[in-house]
Scaffold this active site. Structure first.
Site, mmCIF file in Angstrom:
data_model
loop_
_atom_site.group_PDB
_atom_site.id
_atom_site.type_symbol
_atom_site.label_atom_id
_atom_site.label_comp_id
_atom_site.label_asym_id
_atom_site.label_seq_id
_atom_site.Cartn_x
_atom_site.Cartn_y
_atom_site.Cartn_z
ATOM 1 N N ASP A 1 0.773 -3.232 4.506
ATOM 2 C CA ASP A 1 0.771 -2.364 3.337
ATOM 3 C C ASP A 1 1.135 -0.929 3.730
ATOM 4 O OD1 ASP A 1 -0.675 -4.741 3.024
ATOM 5 O OD2 ASP A 1 -1.868 -3.923 1.397
ATOM 6 N N HIS B 1 1.714 1.760 1.075
ATOM 7 C CA HIS B 1 1.050 2.614 0.092
ATOM 8 C C HIS B 1 1.575 4.049 0.078
ATOM 9 C CE1 HIS B 1 -1.786 -0.101 -1.686
ATOM 10 N NE2 HIS B 1 -2.276 -0.480 -0.515
ATOM 11 N N ASP C 1 2.731 -3.930 -1.459
ATOM 12 C CA ASP C 1 1.950 -2.709 -1.648
ATOM 13 C C ASP C 1 2.668 -1.496 -1.072
ATOM 14 O OD1 ASP C 1 0.033 -4.020 -3.081
ATOM 15 O OD2 ASP C 1 -1.641 -3.512 -1.756
ATOM 16 N N ASN D 1 -0.273 -6.701 -4.924
ATOM 17 C CA ASN D 1 -1.080 -6.517 -6.133
ATOM 18 C C ASN D 1 -0.870 -5.145 -6.771
ATOM 19 O OD1 ASN D 1 -2.671 -5.619 -3.744
ATOM 20 N ND2 ASN D 1 -4.190 -5.036 -5.274
ATOM 21 N N HIS D 2 -0.572 -4.129 -5.961
ATOM 22 C CA HIS D 2 -0.388 -2.799 -6.540
ATOM 23 C C HIS D 2 0.945 -2.673 -7.273
ATOM 24 C CE1 HIS D 2 -3.962 -0.494 -5.244
ATOM 25 N NE2 HIS D 2 -4.049 -1.487 -4.374
ATOM 26 N N HIS E 1 1.214 -11.691 -0.029
ATOM 27 C CA HIS E 1 0.403 -10.479 0.061
ATOM 28 C C HIS E 1 -1.077 -10.777 0.246
ATOM 29 C CE1 HIS E 1 -0.626 -6.290 -0.373
ATOM 30 N NE2 HIS E 1 -1.522 -6.604 -1.299
#
Length: 392
Positions: free
Chosen positions: A66, A68, A102, A137-138, A230
């Site tokens: 991830d 981010h 993500d 998921n994000h 993920h």
């Protein structure tokens, strides 16, 4: 007469003008030049899911966790993987890189991260390599309009994107040969803050960033014996069909399936939310190894599952005899500011962890020594270590 000549000239060059405007906007908002073939997935391409779901084994396979919205950490991870140089150029040759999703939330340079990876994807293809980016998921949350974890800096980045995207559309509207460009804010309440409207316009199903980029990202991919997702797969997901999942998610991102994500993307057992295989200090059945083995057994040739989503505070780790490898190290400064680590797999069997440099490695050794006395001695001095050393 002059107007007629202008319209005639424009009608002959609409594609050229459109590409020029798109290239201009790409560079302003993403800091990268993308080639003209960077286009949304074609809804009519019936073979897309087959092409993006299963790949043969790669001599060198790299997994990145991830990101981010942290461009600096993304660059460090890519350079640690030895697939990108300091000038952001692909140097990975024929390697395959899978980023497990993500890219969004928690950091302020989400769009720039997307553009960097998309540029590397194009460069890798020219060298016989491959970059695969999964949806996490994000991404799903944001497409559904949940901006809970979007930072002020990220909202401002999207506000800037919307400004320049609108400028680009206004430029295209000067040329009749291109037709009228759709207002990206159509249907979005004007009472919402400008940055929220911009983010919603970009990321909602059918929005420019969802269509152009996210729709081209699979949700599940298999490379040789490694299954990437993920959160994690249960056997029920496999029975639903991995190609079918990728196809349905693509159709939803393109705006053809309504505002809500498919059910297997929502809930704690969803493919992008599952944490059963990712608990750091699990033992025995707490690791859910039997569920994992059942899921892998339904996928011909699968040896292991590689997942993100759940931060591994001690770095990349394995469980269930390394049938699951967890690669989310919380590298983003919006998470735990973890030391960037990437997983390298050679010949579909040799697994090791790479870190950016010896300074980072020294910090990791001390961290592991403190948390698990004696284990730090198993870390090598050259910025690598075997995954097996950290299995639970």
């Amino acid at each position: 007469m002059d107007g007629q000549v202008h319209d005639y000239e424009c009608s002959r060059l609409p594609a050229l003008l459109s590409r020029f405007v798109d290239t201009f906007v790409d560079f302003v908002v993403g800091g990268q030049f993308l080639s003209s073939n960077s286009t949304p997935t074609d809804e009519r391409d019936s073979n897309w899911a087959q092409r993006v779901t299963r790949f043969p084994s790669a001599d060198r396979l790299v997994a990145i966790g991830d990101i981010h919205g942290d461009l600096q950490k993304a660059r460090q991870a890519l350079m640690a993987a030895q697939v990108m140089d300091e000038n952001n150029q692909w140097v990975g040759g024929k390697a395959t890189v899978v980023q497990v999703g993500d890219l969004l939330d928690r950091g302020g340079e989400e769009i720039k991260v997307i553009y960097l990876l998309e540029k590397l994807k194009q460069e890798a293809e020219k060298s016989g390599g491959r970059v695969v980016i999964l949806n996490g998921n994000h991404e799903i949350m944001n497409v559904e309009g949940d901006f809970t974890y979007a930072t002020p800096a990220a909202m401002e980045e999207f506000r800037g994107w919307a400004h320049w995207y609108t400028v680009g559309n206004d430029m295209k509207n000067l040329c009749k040969g291109l037709g009228h460009q759709r207002d990206i804010f159509e249907g979005i309440p004007a009472v919402l803050p400008e940055a929220w409207r911009a983010r919603m316009a970009a990321l909602r199903p059918g929005g420019p960033i969802s269509s152009r980029f996210l729709s081209t990202h699979p949700t599940v991919v298999i490379v040789g014996g490694s299954v990437f997702v993920h959160g994690g797969l249960l056997s029920t997901h496999v029975y639903h069909g991995l190609e079918r999942i990728n196809e349905e998610v693509k159709d939803w991102l393109l705006g053809g399936k309504g505002p809500r994500a498919p059910p297997y993307l929502r809930g704690r057992d969803a493919v992008v939310w599952l944490r059963k295989y990712s608990r750091e200090k699990c033992h025995g059945e707490d690791c859910h190894c039997s569920l994992l083995e059942k899921a892998l057994a339904t996928i011909p040739g699968a040896k292991r599952m590689i997942v993100g989503h759940t931060i591994q505070t001690l770095g990349i780790s394995g469980a269930c005899g390394n049938q699951v490898i967890r690669v989310d190290v919380g590298m983003s400064r919006g998470c735990i500011n973890g030391i960037p680590e990437v997983l390298e797999i050679k010949g579909d069997s040799e697994l090791r962890v790479l870190t950016p440099d010896t300074a980072y490695q020294a910090k990791q050794v001390e961290k592991v020594k403190e948390e698990k006395p004696g284990l730090g001695l198993l870390l090598s001095e050259n910025g690598t270590r075997a995954v097996e050393d950290l299995k639970n």
